[in-house]
Design a protein around this motif. Structure first.
Motif, PDB file in Angstrom:
ATOM      1  N   GLY A  25       7.556   2.941  -1.930  1.00 18.88           N
ATOM      2  CA  GLY A  25       6.273   3.613  -1.908  1.00 18.88           C
ATOM      3  C   GLY A  25       6.152   4.746  -0.941  1.00 18.88           C
ATOM      4  N   GLY A  26       7.133   5.582  -0.791  1.00 25.30           N
ATOM      5  CA  GLY A  26       7.060   6.688   0.145  1.00 25.30           C
ATOM      6  C   GLY A  26       6.227   7.823  -0.398  1.00 25.30           C
ATOM      7  N   ARG A  27       6.067   8.906   0.374  1.00 26.11           N
ATOM      8  CA  ARG A  27       5.170   9.976   0.017  1.00 26.11           C
ATOM      9  C   ARG A  27       5.732  10.849  -1.087  1.00 26.11           C
ATOM     10  NH1 ARG A  27       4.473  14.474   4.500  1.00 26.11           N
ATOM     11  NH2 ARG A  27       4.062  15.771   2.714  1.00 26.11           N
ATOM     12  N   GLU A  28       6.997  10.683  -1.443  1.00 24.78           N
ATOM     13  CA  GLU A  28       7.548  11.535  -2.480  1.00 24.78           C
ATOM     14  C   GLU A  28       6.822  11.361  -3.793  1.00 24.78           C
ATOM     15  OE1 GLU A  28       9.256  10.345  -0.103  1.00 24.78           O
ATOM     16  OE2 GLU A  28      10.655  11.866   0.507  1.00 24.78           O
ATOM     17  N   ASP A 119      12.666  -9.524   0.369  1.00 23.56           N
ATOM     18  CA  ASP A 119      13.068  -8.131   0.574  1.00 23.56           C
ATOM     19  C   ASP A 119      12.021  -7.217  -0.077  1.00 23.56           C
ATOM     20  OD1 ASP A 119      14.280  -5.540   0.254  1.00 23.56           O
ATOM     21  OD2 ASP A 119      16.219  -6.472   0.662  1.00 23.56           O
ATOM     22  N   GLU A 120      11.221  -6.561   0.744  1.00 23.98           N
ATOM     23  CA  GLU A 120      10.115  -5.751   0.240  1.00 23.98           C
ATOM     24  C   GLU A 120      10.588  -4.612  -0.650  1.00 23.98           C
ATOM     25  OE1 GLU A 120       7.130  -2.955   2.566  1.00 23.98           O
ATOM     26  OE2 GLU A 120       6.543  -5.062   2.772  1.00 23.98           O
ATOM     27  N   ALA A 121      11.700  -3.973  -0.280  1.00 23.13           N
ATOM     28  CA  ALA A 121      12.218  -2.869  -1.087  1.00 23.13           C
ATOM     29  C   ALA A 121      12.561  -3.347  -2.494  1.00 23.13           C
ATOM     30  CB  ALA A 121      13.445  -2.254  -0.420  1.00 23.13           C
ATOM     31  N   MET A 122      13.112  -4.551  -2.596  1.00 27.19           N
ATOM     32  CA  MET A 122      13.462  -5.079  -3.923  1.00 27.19           C
ATOM     33  C   MET A 122      12.218  -5.397  -4.734  1.00 27.19           C
ATOM     34  SD  MET A 122      16.829  -7.423  -3.540  1.00 27.19           S
ATOM     35  CE  MET A 122      18.253  -6.857  -2.609  1.00 27.19           C
ATOM     36  N   VAL A 123      11.186  -5.900  -4.073  1.00 25.85           N
ATOM     37  CA  VAL A 123       9.937  -6.192  -4.777  1.00 25.85           C
ATOM     38  C   VAL A 123       9.340  -4.899  -5.343  1.00 25.85           C
ATOM     39  CG1 VAL A 123       7.586  -7.074  -4.541  1.00 25.85           C
ATOM     40  CG2 VAL A 123       9.479  -8.231  -3.380  1.00 25.85           C
ATOM     41  N   LEU A 124       9.328  -3.852  -4.520  1.00 26.02           N
ATOM     42  CA  LEU A 124       8.805  -2.566  -4.968  1.00 26.02           C
ATOM     43  C   LEU A 124       9.606  -2.016  -6.148  1.00 26.02           C
ATOM     44  CD1 LEU A 124       8.159  -1.046  -1.442  1.00 26.02           C
ATOM     45  CD2 LEU A 124       6.404  -1.683  -3.095  1.00 26.02           C
ATOM     46  N   LEU A 125      10.926  -2.107  -6.036  1.00 24.86           N
ATOM     47  CA  LEU A 125      11.778  -1.623  -7.121  1.00 24.86           C
ATOM     48  C   LEU A 125      11.592  -2.481  -8.373  1.00 24.86           C
ATOM     49  CD1 LEU A 125      13.970   0.195  -8.237  1.00 24.86           C
ATOM     50  CD2 LEU A 125      15.682  -1.220  -7.086  1.00 24.86           C
ATOM     51  N   LEU A 147       1.949 -10.448  -2.369  1.00 22.59           N
ATOM     52  CA  LEU A 147       0.876 -10.158  -1.416  1.00 22.59           C
ATOM     53  C   LEU A 147       0.218 -11.432  -0.909  1.00 22.59           C
ATOM     54  CD1 LEU A 147      -0.741  -7.008  -3.038  1.00 22.59           C
ATOM     55  CD2 LEU A 147       0.159  -7.155  -0.702  1.00 22.59           C
ATOM     56  N   ALA A 148       0.239 -12.478  -1.720  1.00 17.82           N
ATOM     57  CA  ALA A 148      -0.333 -13.756  -1.272  1.00 17.82           C
ATOM     58  C   ALA A 148       0.399 -14.268  -0.035  1.00 17.82           C
ATOM     59  CB  ALA A 148      -0.263 -14.787  -2.398  1.00 17.82           C
ATOM     60  N   GLY A 149       1.693 -14.013   0.018  1.00 18.25           N
ATOM     61  CA  GLY A 149       2.479 -14.437   1.174  1.00 18.25           C
ATOM     62  C   GLY A 149       2.599 -13.389   2.248  1.00 18.25           C
ATOM     63  N   HIS A 150       2.317 -12.114   1.892  1.00 14.94           N
ATOM     64  CA  HIS A 150       2.442 -11.012   2.853  1.00 14.94           C
ATOM     65  C   HIS A 150       1.211 -10.108   2.723  1.00 14.94           C
ATOM     66  CE1 HIS A 150       6.690 -12.114   3.472  1.00 14.94           C
ATOM     67  NE2 HIS A 150       6.724 -12.306   2.164  1.00 14.94           N
ATOM     68  N   PRO A 151       0.031 -10.622   3.062  1.00 11.34           N
ATOM     69  CA  PRO A 151      -1.207  -9.857   2.835  1.00 11.34           C
ATOM     70  C   PRO A 151      -1.321  -8.577   3.658  1.00 11.34           C
ATOM     71  CG  PRO A 151      -1.643 -11.811   4.164  1.00 11.34           C
ATOM     72  CD  PRO A 151      -0.221 -11.931   3.680  1.00 11.34           C
ATOM     73  N   ASP A 152      -0.544  -8.463   4.727  1.00 16.53           N
ATOM     74  CA  ASP A 152      -0.646  -7.287   5.590  1.00 16.53           C
ATOM     75  C   ASP A 152       0.378  -6.209   5.270  1.00 16.53           C
ATOM     76  OD1 ASP A 152      -2.781  -8.379   7.046  1.00 16.53           O
ATOM     77  OD2 ASP A 152      -1.413  -9.476   8.356  1.00 16.53           O
ATOM     78  N   SER A 153       1.126  -6.381   4.188  1.00 16.76           N
ATOM     79  CA  SER A 153       2.127  -5.370   3.828  1.00 16.76           C
ATOM     80  C   SER A 153       1.442  -4.151   3.209  1.00 16.76           C
ATOM     81  CB  SER A 153       3.139  -5.954   2.831  1.00 16.76           C
ATOM     82  OG  SER A 153       3.969  -4.919   2.324  1.00 16.76           O
ATOM     83  N   GLN A 155       2.818  -1.327   2.133  1.00 16.04           N
ATOM     84  CA  GLN A 155       3.518  -0.766   0.985  1.00 16.04           C
ATOM     85  C   GLN A 155       3.318  -1.607  -0.272  1.00 16.04           C
ATOM     86  OE1 GLN A 155       4.646   2.128   0.856  1.00 16.04           O
ATOM     87  NE2 GLN A 155       4.612   2.617   3.037  1.00 16.04           N
ATOM     88  N   LEU A 156       3.344  -2.931  -0.133  1.00 10.27           N
ATOM     89  CA  LEU A 156       3.079  -3.774  -1.296  1.00 10.27           C
ATOM     90  C   LEU A 156       1.653  -3.566  -1.795  1.00 10.27           C
ATOM     91  CD1 LEU A 156       4.786  -7.169  -0.315  1.00 10.27           C
ATOM     92  CD2 LEU A 156       5.604  -5.486  -1.982  1.00 10.27           C
ATOM     93  N   ARG A 157       0.707  -3.484  -0.864  1.00 12.04           N
ATOM     94  CA  ARG A 157      -0.695  -3.273  -1.242  1.00 12.04           C
ATOM     95  C   ARG A 157      -0.862  -1.935  -1.953  1.00 12.04           C
ATOM     96  NH1 ARG A 157      -4.330  -6.983  -1.663  1.00 12.04           N
ATOM     97  NH2 ARG A 157      -3.622  -7.847   0.327  1.00 12.04           N
ATOM     98  N   LEU A 158      -0.219  -0.912  -1.435  1.00 17.79           N
ATOM     99  CA  LEU A 158      -0.332   0.408  -2.034  1.00 17.79           C
ATOM    100  C   LEU A 158       0.279   0.440  -3.430  1.00 17.79           C
ATOM    101  CD1 LEU A 158      -1.376   3.231  -1.418  1.00 17.79           C
ATOM    102  CD2 LEU A 158       0.817   3.763  -0.363  1.00 17.79           C
ATOM    103  N   GLN A 159       1.414  -0.220  -3.590  1.00 17.80           N
ATOM    104  CA  GLN A 159       2.036  -0.282  -4.910  1.00 17.80           C
ATOM    105  C   GLN A 159       1.127  -1.004  -5.903  1.00 17.80           C
ATOM    106  OE1 GLN A 159       4.528   1.273  -6.030  1.00 17.80           O
ATOM    107  NE2 GLN A 159       6.167   0.007  -6.839  1.00 17.80           N
ATOM    108  N   TYR A 160       0.501  -2.082  -5.448  1.00 21.38           N
ATOM    109  CA  TYR A 160      -0.415  -2.832  -6.290  1.00 21.38           C
ATOM    110  C   TYR A 160      -1.592  -1.946  -6.714  1.00 21.38           C
ATOM    111  CZ  TYR A 160      -3.919  -6.270  -7.650  1.00 21.38           C
ATOM    112  OH  TYR A 160      -4.887  -6.968  -8.329  1.00 21.38           O
ATOM    113  N   ILE A 161      -2.128  -1.194  -5.780  1.00 20.17           N
ATOM    114  CA  ILE A 161      -3.266  -0.312  -6.082  1.00 20.17           C
ATOM    115  C   ILE A 161      -2.867   0.744  -7.102  1.00 20.17           C
ATOM    116  CG2 ILE A 161      -4.793   1.433  -5.085  1.00 20.17           C
ATOM    117  CD1 ILE A 161      -4.737  -0.257  -2.481  1.00 20.17           C
ATOM    118  N   ARG A 162      -1.686   1.285  -6.954  1.00 23.88           N
ATOM    119  CA  ARG A 162      -1.219   2.311  -7.890  1.00 23.88           C
ATOM    120  C   ARG A 162      -1.177   1.781  -9.317  1.00 23.88           C
ATOM    121  NH1 ARG A 162       3.598   4.243  -3.851  1.00 23.88           N
ATOM    122  NH2 ARG A 162       2.666   6.188  -3.142  1.00 23.88           N
TER     123      ARG A 162
END
Length: 292
Positions: A25-28, A119-125, A147-153, A155-162
């Motif tokens: 979820g980077g700015r690119e 691994d957050e990167a793998m979840v995003l991918l 997100l249920a297990g990592h509510p403060d992430s 990048q995961l939250r942003l990906q979910y919103i997208r």
């Protein structure tokens, strides 16, 4: 409307679904509204192969990567030779993604994800690949579960919103407002919220956020491009031209110049448009071809 995140809308343009592959979820953002699909994991995989050079030597490592790029038996051999190599197998996922074989990329990634569930990167991918495979509901469910297990992430939250924005724009905006309030100094989040506001038709709110970014010297070129596009939509060509002229570098320079020249042309100011382009070609010879 310009390329990249600076020039697109929340859903239909540059903001896209995810950020760089494997990086989270980077700015690119994405080009063309549905992701560049560059397969950034392939670059990570290439680095992973280089890491093996200490054992096998440069030539052998390059040969292994060549086998990976060729696919088929070469890929299977690499799987057997380096079954534990996260980097190399991520490289294979990225390569399969680049080649458009999303289902094979998903199958490969599931093997990796099973061994690296946090691994957050793998979840995003993984969510990106599910979306590309036209499984948006599964992508959302995956992100919700993580997100249920990592509510403060963030990048995961942003990906979910997208992803949520594709089907429920008001709810996605509410979630993004809350996230932006938690990170008020995050210029990328403020810019993303501006894009979502524009997509939702909240132009005043979008303009306020974009002008604040310009005033704070953050995401300046991206903000000017969005402000220029909004001014065009509001039939304020001189204001749009002013914003486009303020973009003097970066990925938005050529798109902004193209819009500026178009506006001058439709206003019957072709001599001025030609003079402006001539000056730019003189100042920036490396971009002369693009500016013709």
């Amino acid at each position: 409307g310009g390329g990249g995140e600076g020039g697109g809308g929340w859903c239909g343009g540059g903001w896209g679904v995810v950020g760089r592959t494997g990086g989270g979820g980077g700015r690119e953002g994405c080009e063309g509204g549905r992701g560049e699909r560059r397969g950034g994991g392939g670059q990570r995989g290439r680095r992973g192969v280089r890491h093996e050079r200490g054992r096998g030597g440069r030539g052998e490592a390059e040969a292994r990567w060549g086998a990976l790029e060729e696919g088929g038996a070469g890929c299977e051999e690499l799987r057997k030779t380096y079954p534990e190599s996260r980097e190399l197998r991520l490289g294979l996922v990225g390569l399969l993604q680049q080649q458009g074989d999303t289902k094979a990329a998903l199958a490969e990634l599931r093997v990796l994800a099973a061994a690296n569930p946090d691994d957050e990167a793998m979840v995003l991918l993984h969510s990106q690949l599910l979306y590309q495979d036209q499984q948006p509901a599964q992508a959302l469910a995956l992100l919700q579960a993580k997100l249920a297990g990592h509510p403060d992430s963030k990048q995961l939250r942003l990906q979910y919103i997208r992803l949520l924005a594709l089907t429920d724009l008001p709810r996605a905006r509410a979630d993004l407002v809350a996230l932006a309030e938690r990170y008020p100094d995050d210029a990328d989040l403020q810019f993303s919220l501006a894009l979502l506001n524009r997509e939702a038709g909240l132009r005043a709110e979008a303009s306020t956020l974009l002008n604040a970014l310009v005033a704070g010297n953050q995401r300046v070129e991206d903000a000017h491009l969005q402000l220029g596009l909004m001014a065009e939509e509001g039939r304020r060509p001189d204001e749009a031209i002013s914003h486009y002229r303020a973009i003097r570098q970066g990925r938005n320079f050529v798109p902004a110049t193209t819009r500026l020249v178009h506006l001058l042309a439709v206003q019957d100011r072709l001599p001025l448009a030609r003079l402006y382009l001539h000056q730019l070609r003189t100042e920036r010879p490396a971009l002369a071809v693009s500016l013709y």
